[in-house]
Design an enzyme around this catalytic site. Structure first.
Site, PDB file in Angstrom:
ATOM      1  CB  SER A  70      -0.908   0.020   1.228  1.00 21.70           C
ATOM      2  OG  SER A  70      -1.649  -1.171   1.316  1.00 21.70           O
TER       3      SER A  70
HETATM    4  N1  SAH Z   1      -0.955  -4.633   4.015  1.00 25.29           N
HETATM    5  C1  SAH Z   1      -0.277  -5.007   2.805  1.00 25.29           C
HETATM    6  C2  SAH Z   1      -1.115  -4.696   1.598  1.00 25.29           C
HETATM    7  C3  SAH Z   1      -1.049  -5.825   0.621  1.00 25.29           C
HETATM    8  S1  SAH Z   1      -2.248  -5.795  -0.665  1.00 25.29           S
HETATM    9  C4  SAH Z   1       1.087  -4.372   2.731  1.00 25.29           C
HETATM   10  O1  SAH Z   1       1.417  -3.527   3.572  1.00 25.29           O
HETATM   11  O2  SAH Z   1       1.865  -4.746   1.869  1.00 25.29           O
HETATM   12  C5  SAH Z   1      -3.596  -6.689   0.071  1.00 25.29           C
HETATM   13  C6  SAH Z   1      -3.337  -8.098   0.467  1.00 25.29           C
HETATM   14  O3  SAH Z   1      -4.600  -8.656   0.859  1.00 25.29           O
HETATM   15  C7  SAH Z   1      -2.789  -9.005  -0.622  1.00 25.29           C
HETATM   16  O4  SAH Z   1      -1.612  -9.596  -0.174  1.00 25.29           O
HETATM   17  C8  SAH Z   1      -3.884 -10.047  -0.815  1.00 25.29           C
HETATM   18  O5  SAH Z   1      -3.395 -11.349  -1.121  1.00 25.29           O
HETATM   19  C9  SAH Z   1      -4.584 -10.018   0.525  1.00 25.29           C
HETATM   20  N2  SAH Z   1      -5.958 -10.535   0.516  1.00 25.29           N
HETATM   21  C10 SAH Z   1      -6.929 -10.363  -0.411  1.00 25.29           C
HETATM   22  N3  SAH Z   1      -8.050 -10.998  -0.056  1.00 25.29           N
HETATM   23  C11 SAH Z   1      -7.789 -11.609   1.135  1.00 25.29           C
HETATM   24  C12 SAH Z   1      -8.537 -12.461   2.008  1.00 25.29           C
HETATM   25  N4  SAH Z   1      -9.804 -12.820   1.755  1.00 25.29           N
HETATM   26  N5  SAH Z   1      -7.937 -12.898   3.136  1.00 25.29           N
HETATM   27  C13 SAH Z   1      -6.653 -12.568   3.428  1.00 25.29           C
HETATM   28  N6  SAH Z   1      -5.890 -11.780   2.641  1.00 25.29           N
HETATM   29  C14 SAH Z   1      -6.450 -11.309   1.506  1.00 25.29           C
END
Ligand code: SAH
Length: 220
Positions: A70
């Site tokens: 993010s």
């Molecule tokens: N907080 C992260 C943002 C990553 S993007 C950072 O700082 O890098 C969002 C993430 O949510 C992705 O890795 C994706 O695989 C995850 N995601 C999407 N749907 C999800 C679900 N149902 N349960 C758990 N993780 C999920």
């Protein structure tokens, strides 16, 4: 020494991070603890080495598996909402991704739980936090729409992937007095939503338009 130390101090130095923190401050982030966590966190270890030189730009970057780390502003904004409402709270993050948001949360809260549906991302995130000596974050490989019942209720819940609507299961795992912060909506019209829970029910507040990857179901 960090993995990207070969880049030289210019790209990864404290000064570069301070510049990022100053930029977030200029954009309205004013919690000192949040700004300090941004300053103290080497974001370049959370992205591929090829992208390390861009790690301190205020932008989302790819982290593989079709996912993104993010944007620092939004990480700071969501963290600030949590710390304002539930200082010292127990936090659940849905969507560990690179682990960057989890690393920031770990510097602000005594107990952090983080769930991720993609095993490969979770593994990397776990080792990065270990490398940073942040040992009080617990990880689980699961579909986060089910939350993490075992440690519920949580004072704060943060979603870093956007569902069309916040799953009821997550609302159920929110403590009374707690706050949930999530991007909500489809690919083209997401809004950052804050939901607070009191003993009489839930209250919603829509904050600002955002762009996140979608929340998906199942694990991989
Ligand atoms: N907080 C992260 C943002 C990553 S993007 C950072 O700082 O890098 C969002 C993430 O949510 C992705 O890795 C994706 O695989 C995850 N995601 C999407 N749907 C999800 C679900 N149902 N349960 C758990 N993780 C999920």
């Amino acid at each position: 020494m960090t993995k990207a130390s070969h880049l030289g101090s210019g790209m990864t130095s404290q000064r570069t991070r301070s510049r990022l923190a100053q930029r977030l401050k200029d954009h309205g982030i004013d919690n000192q603890k949040v700004l300090a966590a941004i300053r103290d966190t080497p974001r370049h270890i959370f992205v591929d080495e090829a992208l390390a030189s861009r790690a301190y730009e205020d932008t989302a970057l790819p982290i593989g598996f079709g996912q993104t780390i993010s944007q620092p502003y939004i990480v700071a904004r969501m963290s600030e909402i949590l710390i304002t409402h539930v200082p010292n709270g127990k936090i659940l993050e849905v969507g560990t991704g690179s682990g960057y948001q989890a690393a920031i949360l770990a510097q602000l809260f005594p107990q952090v739980y983080s769930v991720e549906r993609i095993a490969g991302l979770q593994r990397q995130a776990r080792s990065r936090l270990r490398e940073m000596d942040l040992h009080h974050v617990r990880f689980k490989h699961t579909d986060g729409s089910w939350g993490w019942e075992q440690n519920a209720p949580y004072d704060g819940i943060i979603l870093t992937a956007a569902p069309l609507d916040v799953p009821q299961t997550l609302l159920d795992q929110l403590a009374i007095g707690g706050v949930l912060i999530a991007p909500v909506g489809g690919a083209r019209n997401q809004i950052l939503r804050m939901i607070t829970r009191s003993d009489t029910g839930f209250e919603h507040q829509d904050l600002e338009p955002v762009i996140f990857v979608p929340m998906l179901s199942g694990t991989t």
